[in-house]
Scaffold this motif. Structure first.
Motif, PDB file in Angstrom:
ATOM      1  N   TRP A 204       0.835  -1.195   0.000  1.00  0.00           N
ATOM      2  CA  TRP A 204       0.000   0.000   0.000  1.00  0.00           C
ATOM      3  C   TRP A 204       0.870   1.246   0.000  1.00  0.00           C
ATOM      4  CZ3 TRP A 204      -5.241  -1.380   0.305  1.00  0.00           C
ATOM      5  CH2 TRP A 204      -5.504  -2.679   0.743  1.00  0.00           C
ATOM      6  N   SER A 205       0.378   2.281  -0.645  1.00  0.00           N
ATOM      7  CA  SER A 205       1.046   3.575  -0.649  1.00  0.00           C
ATOM      8  C   SER A 205       0.322   4.509   0.320  1.00  0.00           C
ATOM      9  CB  SER A 205       1.041   4.186  -2.051  1.00  0.00           C
ATOM     10  OG  SER A 205       1.485   5.536  -2.017  1.00  0.00           O
ATOM     11  N   LEU A 206       1.065   5.047   1.286  1.00  0.00           N
ATOM     12  CA  LEU A 206       0.464   5.992   2.225  1.00  0.00           C
ATOM     13  C   LEU A 206       0.202   7.343   1.571  1.00  0.00           C
ATOM     14  CD1 LEU A 206       2.524   5.277   5.476  1.00  0.00           C
ATOM     15  CD2 LEU A 206       0.234   4.483   4.893  1.00  0.00           C
ATOM     16  N   GLU A 207       1.024   7.725   0.625  1.00  0.00           N
ATOM     17  CA  GLU A 207       0.845   9.017  -0.033  1.00  0.00           C
ATOM     18  C   GLU A 207      -0.358   9.003  -0.974  1.00  0.00           C
ATOM     19  OE1 GLU A 207       4.667   9.436  -1.841  1.00  0.00           O
ATOM     20  OE2 GLU A 207       5.487  10.565  -0.136  1.00  0.00           O
ATOM     21  N   ASP A 208      -0.527   7.915  -1.740  1.00  0.00           N
ATOM     22  CA  ASP A 208      -1.652   7.819  -2.672  1.00  0.00           C
ATOM     23  C   ASP A 208      -2.898   7.218  -2.043  1.00  0.00           C
ATOM     24  OD1 ASP A 208       0.009   8.859  -4.600  1.00  0.00           O
ATOM     25  OD2 ASP A 208       0.619   6.878  -5.345  1.00  0.00           O
ATOM     26  N   ARG A 209      -2.751   6.633  -0.834  1.00  0.00           N
ATOM     27  CA  ARG A 209      -3.865   6.022  -0.109  1.00  0.00           C
ATOM     28  C   ARG A 209      -4.538   4.930  -0.930  1.00  0.00           C
ATOM     29  NH1 ARG A 209      -7.046  11.123   2.705  1.00  0.00           N
ATOM     30  NH2 ARG A 209      -5.394  11.732   4.164  1.00  0.00           N
ATOM     31  N   ARG A 210      -3.736   4.028  -1.477  1.00  0.00           N
ATOM     32  CA  ARG A 210      -4.301   2.944  -2.278  1.00  0.00           C
ATOM     33  C   ARG A 210      -3.350   1.765  -2.328  1.00  0.00           C
ATOM     34  NH1 ARG A 210      -2.748   2.420  -7.709  1.00  0.00           N
ATOM     35  NH2 ARG A 210      -1.089   3.841  -8.381  1.00  0.00           N
ATOM     36  N   MET A 211      -3.890   0.612  -2.740  1.00  0.00           N
ATOM     37  CA  MET A 211      -3.074  -0.577  -2.949  1.00  0.00           C
ATOM     38  C   MET A 211      -2.378  -0.456  -4.304  1.00  0.00           C
ATOM     39  SD  MET A 211      -4.240  -4.579  -3.065  1.00  0.00           S
ATOM     40  CE  MET A 211      -4.762  -4.493  -4.778  1.00  0.00           C
ATOM     41  N   ILE A 212      -1.047  -0.649  -4.294  1.00  0.00           N
ATOM     42  CA  ILE A 212      -0.305  -0.469  -5.543  1.00  0.00           C
ATOM     43  C   ILE A 212       0.073  -1.798  -6.192  1.00  0.00           C
ATOM     44  CG2 ILE A 212       0.549   1.818  -4.996  1.00  0.00           C
ATOM     45  CD1 ILE A 212       3.075   0.644  -3.903  1.00  0.00           C
ATOM     46  N   ARG A 213       0.082  -2.900  -5.452  1.00  0.00           N
ATOM     47  CA  ARG A 213       0.291  -4.221  -6.039  1.00  0.00           C
ATOM     48  C   ARG A 213      -0.086  -5.299  -5.025  1.00  0.00           C
ATOM     49  NH1 ARG A 213       4.943  -1.531  -5.976  1.00  0.00           N
ATOM     50  NH2 ARG A 213       6.497  -1.993  -4.364  1.00  0.00           N
ATOM     51  N   PHE A 214      -0.375  -6.488  -5.544  1.00  0.00           N
ATOM     52  CA  PHE A 214      -0.716  -7.627  -4.686  1.00  0.00           C
ATOM     53  C   PHE A 214      -0.366  -8.916  -5.409  1.00  0.00           C
ATOM     54  CE2 PHE A 214      -4.274  -7.986  -7.483  1.00  0.00           C
ATOM     55  CZ  PHE A 214      -4.731  -9.298  -7.360  1.00  0.00           C
ATOM     56  N   LYS A 215      -0.323  -9.991  -4.627  1.00  0.00           N
ATOM     57  CA  LYS A 215      -0.112 -11.314  -5.213  1.00  0.00           C
ATOM     58  C   LYS A 215      -0.770 -12.349  -4.317  1.00  0.00           C
ATOM     59  CE  LYS A 215       3.254 -14.320  -7.419  1.00  0.00           C
ATOM     60  NZ  LYS A 215       4.648 -14.484  -7.889  1.00  0.00           N
ATOM     61  N   SER A 216      -1.398 -13.349  -4.931  1.00  0.00           N
ATOM     62  CA  SER A 216      -2.077 -14.413  -4.201  1.00  0.00           C
ATOM     63  C   SER A 216      -1.196 -15.650  -4.120  1.00  0.00           C
ATOM     64  CB  SER A 216      -3.396 -14.774  -4.892  1.00  0.00           C
ATOM     65  OG  SER A 216      -4.262 -13.658  -4.928  1.00  0.00           O
ATOM     66  N   PHE A 217      -1.349 -16.394  -3.009  1.00  0.00           N
ATOM     67  CA  PHE A 217      -0.577 -17.617  -2.790  1.00  0.00           C
ATOM     68  C   PHE A 217      -1.513 -18.743  -2.372  1.00  0.00           C
ATOM     69  CE2 PHE A 217       2.414 -14.162  -2.351  1.00  0.00           C
ATOM     70  CZ  PHE A 217       3.549 -14.635  -2.999  1.00  0.00           C
ATOM     71  N   GLN A 218      -0.962 -19.925  -2.165  1.00  0.00           N
ATOM     72  CA  GLN A 218      -1.761 -21.106  -1.858  1.00  0.00           C
ATOM     73  C   GLN A 218      -2.038 -21.256  -0.357  1.00  0.00           C
ATOM     74  OE1 GLN A 218      -3.139 -23.155  -4.174  1.00  0.00           O
ATOM     75  NE2 GLN A 218      -2.304 -21.730  -5.697  1.00  0.00           N
ATOM     76  N   ASP A 219      -1.204 -20.673   0.489  1.00  0.00           N
ATOM     77  CA  ASP A 219      -1.310 -20.881   1.929  1.00  0.00           C
ATOM     78  C   ASP A 219      -1.823 -19.635   2.644  1.00  0.00           C
ATOM     79  OD1 ASP A 219      -0.206 -23.536   1.880  1.00  0.00           O
ATOM     80  OD2 ASP A 219       1.765 -22.625   1.575  1.00  0.00           O
ATOM     81  N   LEU A 220      -2.357 -19.845   3.852  1.00  0.00           N
ATOM     82  CA  LEU A 220      -2.706 -18.735   4.721  1.00  0.00           C
ATOM     83  C   LEU A 220      -1.429 -18.044   5.184  1.00  0.00           C
ATOM     84  CD1 LEU A 220      -5.414 -20.472   6.964  1.00  0.00           C
ATOM     85  CD2 LEU A 220      -5.752 -19.230   4.823  1.00  0.00           C
ATOM     86  N   LEU A 221      -1.404 -16.733   5.138  1.00  0.00           N
ATOM     87  CA  LEU A 221      -0.196 -15.967   5.442  1.00  0.00           C
ATOM     88  C   LEU A 221      -0.350 -15.278   6.793  1.00  0.00           C
ATOM     89  CD1 LEU A 221       0.321 -14.382   1.902  1.00  0.00           C
ATOM     90  CD2 LEU A 221       1.154 -16.576   2.762  1.00  0.00           C
ATOM     91  N   ARG A 222       0.715 -15.305   7.630  1.00  0.00           N
ATOM     92  CA  ARG A 222       0.599 -14.836   9.000  1.00  0.00           C
ATOM     93  C   ARG A 222       1.553 -13.706   9.379  1.00  0.00           C
ATOM     94  NH1 ARG A 222      -2.928 -16.710  12.988  1.00  0.00           N
ATOM     95  NH2 ARG A 222      -4.770 -17.147  11.721  1.00  0.00           N
ATOM     96  N   THR A 223       2.651 -13.512   8.709  1.00  0.00           N
ATOM     97  CA  THR A 223       3.578 -12.445   9.096  1.00  0.00           C
ATOM     98  C   THR A 223       4.401 -12.021   7.889  1.00  0.00           C
ATOM     99  OG1 THR A 223       5.299 -11.819  10.698  1.00  0.00           O
ATOM    100  CG2 THR A 223       5.414 -14.037   9.797  1.00  0.00           C
TER     101      THR A 223
END
Length: 522
Positions: free
Chosen positions: A78-97
């Protein structure tokens, strides 16, 4: 649409809410709010994580960006200056940290199945995947020089990896319960761990040999690169009464080691002056989450604090106001102390006069000081905590069945007190700050030729002037947090909760524990 402020994470996606005006506004199962134009263009207005708990948060060490991961199996930047998500990626497992490297080029991500990945920050491609444990990764940290990576898991171990060779070079084995927090010292030679058994242990890095020679009183004097743990004498005051080790989930210390932020199971974000010694320390608290706060992190320059909620899957961005000059009092307050009282000899007599007001140093309270037995100065210092109230709270009582404030007839109490006409005498123990000021006043009188009566009168006048000035901010290091933005929209367990306002330009929707009014065109 070209001006879209995000990207749909599911294709196709389920619709949870629809509102119609000149345009169509749609809320999706993935936590997006989209505006659909008449020509079919889709513009993402607001975006957040989908259903599941969110436990992973890290801020970029070089710029105003942050990374979050959750049980929806996505890594999002996420970009704090633009206040939006700038990229993402999906994976097979639940993510915790997740955690940024110190150079900002990589992001380490831990999963609930026990393995971790190192991603390129620029495009979130996988550099390496390591599988050594069977239970979830609870914390992960790069060393200050980015040469090693410490991975704490619910298997009770902290594994240390060489980032360049991608080999495990050490194991910290002495913890008797699951790892909750991992921190490095500034030299990258020492690791501190917290566990679910209230253990605060230390290991030599990178081999993982346990060190038992460190005393609890020495921890504060050591130079820690990060402080995200919840145990130790320097964190004793962050714990409310009748709580256990799982009730405070996260802390983070500012880079100047002055302010400690915490997130707890009661949905509160709190700020303490560090070190937080003594039980039930004073704090400022902030509400906004509707569930337990799982992580809090400062940005690289301490100008923003980020907090994430577990079940509300919302990311709250708090703008941090700071008192950058806590050592002095503004001259406009006209405070008179020994520094601006001078003696002028006239013939053989000495006449004492008050000079023009100047900026002077107030009597400072010790860092992280906690007055266990009084609550007289919390409000005047700008804190939200009431020590006496917190100590008398019954946290096991059910809310609304046993109210905190007793129901009494205030008018009857006033009538009974006025009927007797007896003066009320209450013994109030002076606060430690008041004692410190009085001691400093006596010392100043002894060192100078000015009488104690004059100094006391001048100090009393300054106290009265300060009490009349209601607009001034507290003198401590902590000033305030202001909620700046919320990334998130509650759609995973709600329907029809998105509406246009009468102006047809603003929308209203729930996010975390708040109701958000958002102007779409901004």
């Amino acid at each position: 649409a070209p001006d879209s402020r995000g990207t749909l994470t599911e294709d196709p996606t389920a619709v949870r809410a629809v509102s119609l005006t000149r345009r169509i506004i749609v809320g999706t199962r993935g936590g997006e709010i989209c505006e659909i134009e008449k020509d079919g263009r889709i513009r993402v207005v607001i975006q957040g994580h989908a259903e599941g708990e969110m436990w992973g948060l890290s801020t970029n060490p070089k710029k105003y960006e942050l990374c979050t991961v959750s049980d929806d199996k996505t890594v999002r930047v996420w970009s704090l200056e633009d206040r939006r998500m700038i990229r993402f990626k999906s994976f097979q497992d639940l993510l915790r940290t997740c955690e940024y490297s110190q150079n900002g080029k990589y992001i380490a991500v831990g999963t609930k199945t026990g393995h971790f990945m190192i991603l390129n920050e620029a495009d979130l491609t996988v550099v390496v995947t390591v599988e050594h444990r069977n239970q979830e990764v609870s914390d992960i940290k790069f060393s200050p020089d980015d040469r090693h990576l410490a991975v704490g898991t619910h298997d009770n171990f902290v594994d240390i990896y060489n980032v360049e060779t991608q080999k495990r070079v050490g194991i910290c084995k002495a913890n008797s319960s699951y790892i909750t927090h991992v921190d490095w010292d500034a030299k990258g030679k020492l690791i501190m761990t917290n566990s679910g058994a209230k253990e605060q242990l230390f290991y030599e890095a990178p081999r993982g040999t346990r060190i038992t020679s460190i005393k609890t009183t020495d921890i504060e004097k050591m130079d820690w690169f990060t402080w995200t743990g919840v145990l130790g004498l320097v964190c004793e005051g962050i714990w409310p009464p009748a709580t256990d080790v799982t009730d405070v989930n996260s802390t983070d210390l500012t880079k100047d080691k002055q302010i400690l932020a915490t997130g707890d199971d009661f949905g509160l974000v709190k700020l303490f002056e560090f070190p937080v010694k003594g039980k039930f320390a004073k704090f400022k608290r902030y509400t906004g989450h509707s569930a337990h706060v799982t992580r809090v992190r400062w940005t690289y320059d301490n100008s923003y604090l980020i907090s994430i909620g577990g079940r509300d899957v919302a990311t709250l961005v708090w703008k941090h106001e700071r008192n950058t000059d806590a050592e002095t009092v503004p001259a406009s307050q006209g405070k008179i102390t020994v520094a601006n009282v001078r003696t002028t000899p006239t013939n053989s007599k000495t006449t004492t006069t008050a000079a023009a007001p100047t900026a002077v140093a107030p009597v400072r309270q010790e860092k992280g000081e906690s007055d266990d037995s009084d609550n007289t100065d919390s409000e005047e210092e700008g804190y939200d905590s009431d020590v006496q109230h917190d100590r008398s709270m019954d946290y096991n009582a059910r809310i609304l069945i046993d109210p905190v404030r007793p129901k009494t007839d205030k008018q009857a109490a006033i009538r009974s007190s006025t009927a007797t006409n007896k003066p009320i005498r209450v013994k109030v123990k002076p606060s430690q700050r008041k004692i410190n000021e009085d001691v400093a006043l006596v010392k100043a009188a002894l060192k100078s030729s000015i009488g104690l009566g004059l100094l006391n009168a001048a100090h009393g006048n300054s106290t009265t002037n300060e009490a009349l000035n209601h607009d001034q901010k507290p003198r401590g290091r902590i000033i305030d947090l202001e909620l700046d933005h919320i990334h998130g929209y509650r759609s995973f367990d709600c329907r029809d909760n998105l509406f246009y306002l009468a102006d047809n330009e603003s929308i209203v929707y729930p996010a975390a524990g708040t109701c958000v009014v958002h102007h779409v065109s901004r």
